[in-house]
Design a protein around this motif. Structure first.
Motif, mmCIF file in Angstrom:
data_model
loop_
_atom_site.group_PDB
_atom_site.id
_atom_site.type_symbol
_atom_site.label_atom_id
_atom_site.label_comp_id
_atom_site.label_asym_id
_atom_site.label_seq_id
_atom_site.Cartn_x
_atom_site.Cartn_y
_atom_site.Cartn_z
ATOM 1 N N ARG A 145 0.818 -1.312 -0.039
ATOM 2 C CA ARG A 145 -0.112 -0.003 0.142
ATOM 3 C C ARG A 145 0.727 1.226 0.082
ATOM 4 N N ASP A 146 2.267 1.108 0.029
ATOM 5 C CA ASP A 146 2.956 2.602 0.164
ATOM 6 C C ASP A 146 3.259 3.100 -1.244
ATOM 7 N N GLN A 463 0.181 3.575 -6.201
ATOM 8 C CA GLN A 463 1.053 2.333 -6.147
ATOM 9 C C GLN A 463 1.492 1.674 -7.449
#
Length: 475
Positions: A145-146, A463
């Motif tokens: 999710r980063d 992402q």
């Protein structure tokens, strides 16, 4: 079925002794070579085959013991893929029909014939980068999710992307990827030293790490010994053909410095420049360098950094002679300080995006050291007090173009040549907005990078990585 008509190894089946060229497939008068690939005959010249190199299968075709009944060398491989690689040898580029094949099939076949290096060069040649024809071609997904925090590219078009504690790498074809877990919480600075080796650092983690992404381990950690003996966090990384530059700040944020390491001598410390110990309210000393750019024509390192204080954003730009350790030119920014800054050796200028105005301006390096004022590339307008229209905007140079990430859109600035100019302010730059209608807009651009014939973009809260290429240069 084996690839050749007999089980003899390549080194034996195809002799590299070119002195025995006297076979039915070779015609001295025309220099024509006939080859049977998978039952299909091909004709080419000795000169074309030698372009593959002396250690490749192509060079061995002059004296082949693997022949069919007609005395023609026989290779039990796909003739359509062979025709593509033969065209690569003839022209230096893949033919348009290569788009109908999976690139991994072409890569595998190129490795078999020993010309994978030629394939890489043909598909990642910077000369094929056509700035005005760039279009968003593909999205490279990232796991987790980063969002991407930094990207690093290589000259052959491979890519490394940091997101959270991970670094995801894509090969030059963008078809193969691998992910390496690091001991960083987040990576703020990333620089490719090779397709498999990167330098990585963070503003909240001590030391610059040299990472081997192929083997997945830390080769070396470089630290800066500051006066307070606290941690040394990384603010920026830069590189020249000989040196690696790292901007460090102490964990207590009361000192900073730039270290110079020898790339060819196991990162041995060459020198330390721009060391600052902060006393009281000396804001100029409190600003670490957050961007490092090597300027080959000047043989100098440009280091820049900014600071947001009660009176607004201020910053400085210094050009360092790493041999003497002295700053030979300094530009102090107090009015409309830069949101981002870059330098173009090709255009001989420093470019910035004003944090307040959002305007793109430049200082001509052909009059190095005689700073007067910034020259606006577009129509000059008044600074918007307090609005910070340029906040978060990005600017990078590539070749003779300047790329600007204005929030979600991408601008391209290029110089219009008007003959001899009497004054630097007479230089004229033209702006273009890149992309098709469906490519325009989107989240704020956070990173821009260039590798081979590709441009890479990342955006806030997304992402994936956008790949931009010329519409005529894709597979």
């Amino acid at each position: 079925m084996p690839p050749f008509s007999q089980s003899t190894p390549i080194s034996n089946g195809f002799s590299t002794d070119h002195s025995k060229i006297n076979h039915p497939n070779h015609h001295p008068s025309t220099n024509v070579i006939t080859i049977d690939v998978g039952g299909q005959l091909f004709q080419t010249t000795k000169e074309t085959l030698t372009l593959a190199g002396s250690e490749t299968l192509f060079s061995s075709l002059f004296d082949s013991s693997n022949q069919n009944n007609n005395g023609v060398p026989f290779i039990d491989r796909d003739p359509e893929l062979f025709s593509i690689l033969l065209s690569l040898l003839r022209t230096g580029n893949l033919p348009s029909k290569a788009k109908a094949f999976d690139i991994q099939d072409i890569i595998f076949e190129a490795k078999f014939y020993g010309i994978s290096d030629l394939l890489v060069e043909s598909q990642s040649n910077p000369s094929q980068f056509e700035a005005f024809d760039l279009e968003k071609s593909v999205l490279l997904p990232l796991s987790g999710r980063d969002s991407p925090s930094a990207i690093a590219t290589t000259p052959n078009g491979s890519l490394h992307v940091s997101h959270g504690s991970k670094i995801t790498s894509f090969d030059w074809s963008l078809q193969r990827k691998s992910t390496t877990l690091t001991n960083f919480t987040a990576i703020d600075s990333l620089l490719a030293l090779s397709p498999k080796i990167v330098a990585a650092g963070a503003t909240d983690f001590s030391g610059l790490q040299i990472l081997d992404l192929d083997l997945g381990f830390v080769r070396q950690t470089l630290n800066w010994e500051n006066v307070t003996k606290s941690s040394s966090t990384v603010q920026a990384i830069g590189i020249s053909p000989e040196f690696l530059f790292t901007s460090f700040e102490s964990g207590r944020r009361n000192s900073n410095s730039i270290m110079v390491y020898d790339l060819k001598d196991n990162f041995k410390v060459v020198s330390e420049i721009s060391r600052n110990e902060i006393f009281g309210a000396d804001l100029d000393s409190a600003i670490p360098s957050t961007k490092l750019n090597w300027v080959p024509s000047l043989n100098l390192l440009m280091a820049s950094g900014s600071h947001s204080g009660p009176s607004g954003v201020s910053g400085n730009i210094k050009f360092w002679d790493i041999r003497s350790g002295k700053a030979v030119w300094e530009i102090k920014e107090t009015v409309d300080c830069f949101s981002d800054i870059t330098v173009s050796d090709t255009l001989s200028a420093v470019f910035k995006i004003g944090v307040n105005s959002g305007e793109v301006s430049y200082i001509d390096l052909r009059n190095f050291g005689s700073y007067k004022s910034w020259n606006c590339l577009g129509d000059t307008r008044k600074v918007n007090n307090g609005k910070k229209e340029g906040f978060g905007c990005k600017i990078e140079s590539h070749g003779n173009q300047i790329f600007c990430g204005k929030q979600g859109e991408l601008e391209l600035w290029t110089e219009v040549l008007m003959g001899s100019l009497k004054y630097e302010k007479d230089r004229i730059f033209r702006k273009n907005v890149l992309g098709r209608m469906k490519d325009l807009g989107g989240n704020r651009i956070t990173n821009m990078g260039f590798g081979g014939n590709k441009m890479f973009l990342t955006r806030k809260d997304q992402q994936f990585v956008e790949v931009w290429q010329s519409s005529g240069r894709r597979f």
